[in-house]
Design a protein around this motif. Structure first.
Motif, PDB file in Angstrom:
ATOM      1  N   LYS A 106     -64.360   2.736 -15.019  1.00  0.00           N
ATOM      2  CA  LYS A 106     -65.440   2.181 -15.824  1.00  0.00           C
ATOM      3  C   LYS A 106     -66.798   2.564 -15.240  1.00  0.00           C
ATOM      4  CE  LYS A 106     -67.633  -0.246 -18.890  1.00  0.00           C
ATOM      5  NZ  LYS A 106     -67.822   0.349 -20.240  1.00  0.00           N
ATOM      6  N   MET A 107     -66.949   2.482 -13.918  1.00  0.00           N
ATOM      7  CA  MET A 107     -68.226   2.819 -13.297  1.00  0.00           C
ATOM      8  C   MET A 107     -68.558   4.300 -13.432  1.00  0.00           C
ATOM      9  SD  MET A 107     -68.518   0.513  -9.827  1.00  0.00           S
ATOM     10  CE  MET A 107     -66.823   0.090  -9.488  1.00  0.00           C
ATOM     11  N   ILE A 206     -80.072   0.104 -16.648  1.00  0.00           N
ATOM     12  CA  ILE A 206     -80.787  -0.995 -15.999  1.00  0.00           C
ATOM     13  C   ILE A 206     -81.317  -1.978 -17.037  1.00  0.00           C
ATOM     14  CG2 ILE A 206     -82.786  -1.615 -14.592  1.00  0.00           C
ATOM     15  CD1 ILE A 206     -80.682  -0.208 -12.966  1.00  0.00           C
ATOM     16  N   VAL A 207     -81.938  -1.443 -18.084  1.00  0.00           N
ATOM     17  CA  VAL A 207     -82.536  -2.287 -19.114  1.00  0.00           C
ATOM     18  C   VAL A 207     -81.468  -3.056 -19.888  1.00  0.00           C
ATOM     19  CG1 VAL A 207     -83.882  -2.287 -21.246  1.00  0.00           C
ATOM     20  CG2 VAL A 207     -84.551  -0.797 -19.339  1.00  0.00           C
ATOM     21  N   ASN A 208     -80.429  -2.345 -20.315  1.00  0.00           N
ATOM     22  CA  ASN A 208     -79.440  -2.952 -21.201  1.00  0.00           C
ATOM     23  C   ASN A 208     -78.475  -3.897 -20.502  1.00  0.00           C
ATOM     24  OD1 ASN A 208     -80.561  -1.451 -23.277  1.00  0.00           O
ATOM     25  ND2 ASN A 208     -79.084   0.212 -23.096  1.00  0.00           N
ATOM     26  N   GLU A 209     -78.233  -3.664 -19.203  1.00  0.00           N
ATOM     27  CA  GLU A 209     -77.277  -4.493 -18.465  1.00  0.00           C
ATOM     28  C   GLU A 209     -77.950  -5.621 -17.692  1.00  0.00           C
ATOM     29  OE1 GLU A 209     -73.925  -4.050 -18.586  1.00  0.00           O
ATOM     30  OE2 GLU A 209     -74.192  -2.372 -19.985  1.00  0.00           O
ATOM     31  N   TRP A 210     -79.271  -5.715 -17.779  1.00  0.00           N
ATOM     32  CA  TRP A 210     -80.020  -6.673 -16.962  1.00  0.00           C
ATOM     33  C   TRP A 210     -79.535  -8.104 -17.126  1.00  0.00           C
ATOM     34  CZ3 TRP A 210     -83.591  -5.828 -13.212  1.00  0.00           C
ATOM     35  CH2 TRP A 210     -84.313  -6.933 -12.752  1.00  0.00           C
ATOM     36  N   GLU A 211     -79.223  -8.493 -18.339  1.00  0.00           N
ATOM     37  CA  GLU A 211     -78.842  -9.882 -18.603  1.00  0.00           C
ATOM     38  C   GLU A 211     -77.368 -10.155 -18.340  1.00  0.00           C
ATOM     39  OE1 GLU A 211     -80.938 -12.238 -19.211  1.00  0.00           O
ATOM     40  OE2 GLU A 211     -82.656 -10.879 -19.307  1.00  0.00           O
ATOM     41  N   ASP A 215     -70.703  -4.544 -12.390  1.00  0.00           N
ATOM     42  CA  ASP A 215     -70.532  -3.257 -11.723  1.00  0.00           C
ATOM     43  C   ASP A 215     -71.538  -2.215 -12.185  1.00  0.00           C
ATOM     44  OD1 ASP A 215     -68.405  -4.155 -10.219  1.00  0.00           O
ATOM     45  OD2 ASP A 215     -66.872  -3.387 -11.582  1.00  0.00           O
ATOM     46  N   LEU A 216     -71.716  -2.063 -13.509  1.00  0.00           N
ATOM     47  CA  LEU A 216     -72.590  -1.011 -14.009  1.00  0.00           C
ATOM     48  C   LEU A 216     -74.025  -1.198 -13.554  1.00  0.00           C
ATOM     49  CD1 LEU A 216     -71.491  -0.181 -17.677  1.00  0.00           C
ATOM     50  CD2 LEU A 216     -71.360   1.278 -15.646  1.00  0.00           C
ATOM     51  N   VAL A 219     -74.243  -0.379  -9.645  1.00  0.00           N
ATOM     52  CA  VAL A 219     -74.208   1.032  -9.260  1.00  0.00           C
ATOM     53  C   VAL A 219     -75.386   1.794  -9.845  1.00  0.00           C
ATOM     54  CG1 VAL A 219     -71.727   1.103  -8.845  1.00  0.00           C
ATOM     55  CG2 VAL A 219     -72.591   1.634 -11.124  1.00  0.00           C
ATOM     56  N   ALA A 220     -75.900   1.362 -10.996  1.00  0.00           N
ATOM     57  CA  ALA A 220     -77.090   2.015 -11.546  1.00  0.00           C
ATOM     58  C   ALA A 220     -78.289   1.793 -10.640  1.00  0.00           C
ATOM     59  CB  ALA A 220     -77.369   1.503 -12.953  1.00  0.00           C
ATOM     60  N   PHE A 221     -78.468   0.563 -10.150  1.00  0.00           N
ATOM     61  CA  PHE A 221     -79.559   0.287  -9.213  1.00  0.00           C
ATOM     62  C   PHE A 221     -79.422   1.132  -7.958  1.00  0.00           C
ATOM     63  CE2 PHE A 221     -81.158  -3.544 -11.342  1.00  0.00           C
ATOM     64  CZ  PHE A 221     -82.497  -3.469 -10.993  1.00  0.00           C
TER      65      PHE A 221
END
Length: 241
Positions: A106-107, A206-211, A215-216, A219-221
């Motif tokens: 998934k990641m 980052i924007v879409n997963e913030w809330e 894992d995503l 690892v994006a950060f």
């Protein structure tokens, strides 16, 4: 040790893990330490000494994970006056390798938008590719009944000296597309084709997963090189494969 970082006031226990704990360190190997603390905070670094800070709750999430198995097998407790750290290590248990490989798959979607993310984020993406490949190779070794948490030992087992260099956490040379492609090719051989991106780029992730931290987002950060200092995102969640 002159370069040893100061421990925070709420530190309650300390252990060493990795090559220094196993006894297979070489010249230039890092000293990897873990401190048990009350409040989550980013890791600190001083020269070759790295200290990661974990609360008791964060260590509890390591039960059944690769990181937990690594600590339970290889870590050496340096200071634990109340026995808290020893109790956490005892509870870490075995690894669910199938679950680990599913999470890694998934990641891996973070590698599917190269036109948007390369070459700007090449160093971070290569770091994450190495991280996932190491994790999956460790999982394979555990599933085969031969646990291993050393890239040099993996290279020996696979009769592939280049693997130790490819997977090393510290490098004197710059990140390269060739190393990224090799890591991703080897990763695909283990987990299969990567799922398509659900966000379109690292920055969009980052924007879409913030809330919905997970894992995503973590690892994006890390791929963007952000560890939390000086931002509203106080600490990247520990990724305990």
């Amino acid at each position: 040790m002159a370069d040893f970082p100061d421990l925070p006031a709420d530190a309650r226990a300390l252990l060493v893990y990795g090559s220094q704990a196993r006894g297979d360190a070489v010249a230039g190997s890092d000293v990897d330490l873990l401190a048990l603390v009350d409040t989550p905070r980013p890791s600190t670094y001083a020269a070759d000494v790295n200290i990661s800070y974990y609360t008791g709750n964060q260590l509890t999430t390591g039960i059944g994970t690769l990181f937990g198995a690594h600590l339970k097998r290889d870590a050496r407790i340096l200071w634990d006056p109340e026995g808290e750290l020893a109790a956490h290590l005892d509870a870490l248990g075995e690894v669910d390798t199938e679950r680990l490989l599913r999470r890694a798959w998934k990641m891996s979607e973070l590698f599917t938008t190269p036109r948007q993310d390369l070459p700007k984020y090449l160093p971070g993406l290569l770091r994450e590719a190495r991280y996932l490949l190491r994790s999956c190779l460790y999982a394979q070794a555990i599933a085969a009944g031969r646990p291993c948490f050393s890239v040099r030992e993996l290279a020996t087992r696979h009769n592939d000296p280049h693997l130790a260099l490819l997977l090393a956490s510290r490098h004197s040379r710059d990140a390269s597309i060739e190393d990224l492609d090799e890591c991703l090719s080897r990763l695909r051989q283990i987990i299969g084709g990567f799922p398509p991106s659900t966000n379109g780029s690292l920055e969009a992730t980052i924007v879409n997963e913030w809330e919905r931290p997970g894992d995503l987002l973590s690892v994006a950060f890390l791929a963007l090189g952000i560890t939390g200092q000086g931002t509203d995102y106080a600490e990247v969640e520990k990724i305990l494969l």
